[in-house]
Design an enzyme around this catalytic site. Structure first.
Site, PDB file in Angstrom:
ATOM      1  N   ASP A  23       0.835  -1.200   0.000  1.00 23.58           N
ATOM      2  CA  ASP A  23       0.000   0.000   0.000  1.00 23.58           C
ATOM      3  C   ASP A  23       0.873   1.255   0.000  1.00 23.58           C
ATOM      4  O   ASP A  23       1.944   1.255   0.599  1.00 23.58           O
ATOM      5  CB  ASP A  23      -0.919  -0.022   1.236  1.00 23.58           C
ATOM      6  CG  ASP A  23      -2.038   0.998   1.144  1.00 23.58           C
ATOM      7  OD1 ASP A  23      -2.261   1.566   0.060  1.00 23.58           O
ATOM      8  OD2 ASP A  23      -2.701   1.234   2.173  1.00 23.58           O
ATOM      9  N   GLY A  24       0.401   2.293  -0.657  1.00 26.56           N
ATOM     10  CA  GLY A  24       1.078   3.587  -0.583  1.00 26.56           C
ATOM     11  C   GLY A  24       1.685   4.062  -1.890  1.00 26.56           C
ATOM     12  O   GLY A  24       2.377   5.086  -1.908  1.00 26.56           O
ATOM     13  N   GLY A  26       0.145   5.443  -4.407  1.00 24.89           N
ATOM     14  CA  GLY A  26      -0.455   6.733  -4.751  1.00 24.89           C
ATOM     15  C   GLY A  26       0.160   7.856  -3.934  1.00 24.89           C
ATOM     16  O   GLY A  26       0.514   8.918  -4.467  1.00 24.89           O
ATOM     17  N   HIS A  40       2.822   3.365  -9.068  1.00 26.37           N
ATOM     18  CA  HIS A  40       2.624   1.935  -9.337  1.00 26.37           C
ATOM     19  C   HIS A  40       3.853   1.347 -10.033  1.00 26.37           C
ATOM     20  O   HIS A  40       4.244   0.210  -9.770  1.00 26.37           O
ATOM     21  CB  HIS A  40       1.374   1.721 -10.201  1.00 26.37           C
ATOM     22  CG  HIS A  40       0.100   2.093  -9.503  1.00 26.37           C
ATOM     23  ND1 HIS A  40      -0.152   1.780  -8.179  1.00 26.37           N
ATOM     24  CD2 HIS A  40      -1.011   2.762  -9.926  1.00 26.37           C
ATOM     25  CE1 HIS A  40      -1.345   2.238  -7.833  1.00 26.37           C
ATOM     26  NE2 HIS A  40      -1.884   2.843  -8.874  1.00 26.37           N
ATOM     27  N   GLU A  70     -11.840  -5.101  -5.049  1.00 25.25           N
ATOM     28  CA  GLU A  70     -12.363  -3.728  -4.942  1.00 25.25           C
ATOM     29  C   GLU A  70     -11.621  -2.761  -5.872  1.00 25.25           C
ATOM     30  O   GLU A  70     -12.143  -1.705  -6.226  1.00 25.25           O
ATOM     31  CB  GLU A  70     -12.266  -3.241  -3.492  1.00 25.25           C
ATOM     32  CG  GLU A  70     -13.226  -3.937  -2.536  1.00 25.25           C
ATOM     33  CD  GLU A  70     -12.870  -5.393  -2.226  1.00 25.25           C
ATOM     34  OE1 GLU A  70     -11.671  -5.746  -2.258  1.00 25.25           O
ATOM     35  OE2 GLU A  70     -13.794  -6.188  -1.973  1.00 25.25           O
ATOM     36  N   ARG A  74     -11.692   1.427  -9.179  1.00 23.60           N
ATOM     37  CA  ARG A  74     -10.859   2.627  -9.387  1.00 23.60           C
ATOM     38  C   ARG A  74     -11.125   3.206 -10.782  1.00 23.60           C
ATOM     39  O   ARG A  74     -11.657   2.512 -11.654  1.00 23.60           O
ATOM     40  CB  ARG A  74      -9.389   2.252  -9.239  1.00 23.60           C
ATOM     41  CG  ARG A  74      -9.047   1.938  -7.796  1.00 23.60           C
ATOM     42  CD  ARG A  74      -7.563   1.970  -7.547  1.00 23.60           C
ATOM     43  NE  ARG A  74      -7.311   1.749  -6.137  1.00 23.60           N
ATOM     44  CZ  ARG A  74      -6.150   1.926  -5.535  1.00 23.60           C
ATOM     45  NH1 ARG A  74      -5.110   2.345  -6.228  1.00 23.60           N
ATOM     46  NH2 ARG A  74      -6.003   1.699  -4.250  1.00 23.60           N
ATOM     47  N   LEU A 134      11.127 -20.901  -3.980  1.00 26.31           N
ATOM     48  CA  LEU A 134      10.146 -19.988  -3.377  1.00 26.31           C
ATOM     49  C   LEU A 134       8.878 -20.085  -4.209  1.00 26.31           C
ATOM     50  O   LEU A 134       8.954 -20.213  -5.435  1.00 26.31           O
ATOM     51  CB  LEU A 134      10.685 -18.543  -3.434  1.00 26.31           C
ATOM     52  CG  LEU A 134       9.691 -17.402  -3.172  1.00 26.31           C
ATOM     53  CD1 LEU A 134       9.290 -17.350  -1.700  1.00 26.31           C
ATOM     54  CD2 LEU A 134      10.292 -16.040  -3.567  1.00 26.31           C
ATOM     55  N   ARG A 197      -5.236  -2.100   8.408  1.00 26.47           N
ATOM     56  CA  ARG A 197      -6.447  -2.836   8.026  1.00 26.47           C
ATOM     57  C   ARG A 197      -6.054  -4.087   7.255  1.00 26.47           C
ATOM     58  O   ARG A 197      -4.978  -4.149   6.677  1.00 26.47           O
ATOM     59  CB  ARG A 197      -7.301  -2.003   7.057  1.00 26.47           C
ATOM     60  CG  ARG A 197      -8.026  -0.836   7.615  1.00 26.47           C
ATOM     61  CD  ARG A 197      -8.980  -0.255   6.557  1.00 26.47           C
ATOM     62  NE  ARG A 197      -8.260   0.351   5.452  1.00 26.47           N
ATOM     63  CZ  ARG A 197      -7.746   1.577   5.464  1.00 26.47           C
ATOM     64  NH1 ARG A 197      -7.882   2.339   6.534  1.00 26.47           N
ATOM     65  NH2 ARG A 197      -7.103   2.062   4.409  1.00 26.47           N
ATOM     66  N   GLU A 210       0.597 -13.305  12.362  1.00 25.31           N
ATOM     67  CA  GLU A 210       1.081 -12.095  13.035  1.00 25.31           C
ATOM     68  C   GLU A 210       0.961 -10.941  12.052  1.00 25.31           C
ATOM     69  O   GLU A 210       1.312 -11.080  10.870  1.00 25.31           O
ATOM     70  CB  GLU A 210       2.550 -12.267  13.452  1.00 25.31           C
ATOM     71  CG  GLU A 210       2.757 -13.282  14.550  1.00 25.31           C
ATOM     72  CD  GLU A 210       2.073 -12.902  15.855  1.00 25.31           C
ATOM     73  OE1 GLU A 210       1.919 -11.702  16.135  1.00 25.31           O
ATOM     74  OE2 GLU A 210       1.668 -13.831  16.591  1.00 25.31           O
TER      75      GLU A 210
HETATM   76  C1  FPP Z   1      -1.539   0.328  -3.407  1.00 22.10           C
HETATM   77  O1  FPP Z   1      -1.234   1.643  -3.695  1.00 22.10           O
HETATM   78  C2  FPP Z   1      -1.155  -0.630  -4.415  1.00 22.10           C
HETATM   79  C3  FPP Z   1      -1.961  -1.289  -5.322  1.00 22.10           C
HETATM   80  C4  FPP Z   1      -3.178  -0.730  -5.910  1.00 22.10           C
HETATM   81  C5  FPP Z   1      -1.616  -2.623  -5.761  1.00 22.10           C
HETATM   82  C6  FPP Z   1      -0.156  -2.954  -5.879  1.00 22.10           C
HETATM   83  C7  FPP Z   1       0.345  -2.805  -7.249  1.00 22.10           C
HETATM   84  C8  FPP Z   1       1.650  -2.731  -7.560  1.00 22.10           C
HETATM   85  C9  FPP Z   1       2.732  -2.835  -6.562  1.00 22.10           C
HETATM   86  C10 FPP Z   1       2.046  -2.494  -8.979  1.00 22.10           C
HETATM   87  C11 FPP Z   1       2.238  -3.658  -9.868  1.00 22.10           C
HETATM   88  C12 FPP Z   1       2.267  -5.023  -9.290  1.00 22.10           C
HETATM   89  C13 FPP Z   1       2.906  -6.089  -9.847  1.00 22.10           C
HETATM   90  C14 FPP Z   1       2.796  -7.433  -9.264  1.00 22.10           C
HETATM   91  C15 FPP Z   1       3.726  -5.919 -11.056  1.00 22.10           C
HETATM   92  P1  FPP Z   1      -2.407   2.700  -3.640  1.00 22.10           P
HETATM   93  O2  FPP Z   1      -2.648   3.136  -5.032  1.00 22.10           O
HETATM   94  O3  FPP Z   1      -3.593   2.163  -2.938  1.00 22.10           O
HETATM   95  O4  FPP Z   1      -1.711   3.809  -2.784  1.00 22.10           O
HETATM   96  P2  FPP Z   1      -2.424   4.952  -1.933  1.00 22.10           P
HETATM   97  O5  FPP Z   1      -3.197   4.288  -0.841  1.00 22.10           O
HETATM   98  O6  FPP Z   1      -1.263   5.745  -1.427  1.00 22.10           O
HETATM   99  O7  FPP Z   1      -3.285   5.736  -2.880  1.00 22.10           O
END
Ligand code: FPP
Length: 245
Positions: A23-24, A26, A40, A70, A74, A134, A197, A210
């Site tokens: 997460d994070g 964005g 991303h 979900e 977007r 792995l 969460r 954990e």
């Molecule tokens: C959360 O960031 C991330 C995602 C929406 C999914 C994870 C996707 C990647 C790491 C990119 C590609 C993945 C692979 C396997 C090649 P967010 O957009 O929710 O961030 P925010 O909460 O800061 O808006």
């Protein structure tokens, strides 16, 4: 007397299965005045790093929450960007995964993914099926509640057909009807970005995991963060419902 150098991770066995809510992306982009897609993209690089680190640390299963059920809600442009990154990842990384002995598995609702992505997934899973260093599990179009409902529906159909006696439905049979049928439950679940969460991730499978929440944004997640989470995991007293001591 010379002191032994502190080892980055205690000489304890690594968790068998680490699952990560990435997460994070964005917020990482926003902090730099960049479009979300740049976050991303950097997130995909962090994926590469995390897979390499998991293998080096001796983790057996690494599950990454790459696209949630979900996430389909977007904006269309962002969904297209994320699907593009997944496509690129599957096209470009599988050779390296295979070379490093990594088996790829994908969990989630494939019916919502593009035909070309499903074909790439099937090809990649088949190519890497025999690898043992792995197992990388990508959760794509995945939702824990949806997975549970699908398992219930499948079992109900079997009951209706007379193939399953309701009295025989127990935790083992139920688990065998999830996407993760042959994958052990996660020992450690990490979420980056400071949010605390579970967000519909591996709901059944996380029962005794954990949980470690890190303040780092996913694109910045590196080996030191991974090791820190494992150290925290080792400091926890896993009781599985038993008493302490
Ligand atoms: C959360 O960031 C991330 C995602 C929406 C999914 C994870 C996707 C990647 C790491 C990119 C590609 C993945 C692979 C396997 C090649 P967010 O957009 O929710 O961030 P925010 O909460 O800061 O808006």
């Amino acid at each position: 007397m010379m002191e032994a150098a502190a080892s980055p991770v205690p000489a304890l066995p690594p968790p068998t299965h680490v699952a990560i809510i990435m997460d994070g992306n964005g917020r990482w982009a926003k902090a730099r005045g960049l479009p979300r897609t740049a976050g991303h993209k950097r997130g995909a690089e962090a994926v590469r790093r995390a897979v390499e680190t998991a293998r080096e640390l001796g983790v057996s299963y690494l599950t990454l929450y790459a696209f949630s059920a979900e996430n389909w809600k977007r904006p269309a442009g962002e969904v297209t960007d994320l699907m593009g990154l997944l496509r690129l990842y599957l096209r470009n990384e599988v050779k390296a995964l295979h070379k490093n002995g990594i088996r790829l598995r994908v969990i989630g609702d494939r019916s919502r993914l593009g035909d070309d992505i499903v074909a790439l997934i099937e090809e990649s899973e088949a190519k890497t099926a025999g690898n043992t260093a792995l197992t990388l599990v990508l959760a794509l179009s995945y939702g824990g509640r949806q997975e549970i409902v699908a398992a219930v529906r499948h079992l109900a159909g079997q009951v209706r057909a007379g193939a399953v006696d309701p009295d025989d439905i127990d935790e083992t049979l139920f688990s065998a009807n999830l996407f993760t049928a042959d994958i052990p439950d996660p020992d450690l679940v990490i979420r980056t970005s400071g949010e605390q969460r579970i967000s519909n991730f591996l709901l059944w499978q996380c029962a005794y995991s954990e949980l470690v929440f890190l303040d780092v944004l996913w694109p910045d997640f590196d080996r030191a963060d991974f090791e820190a989470a494992i150290r925290t995991f080792h400091g926890r007293d896993r009781r599985f419902g038993l008493t302490s001591g």
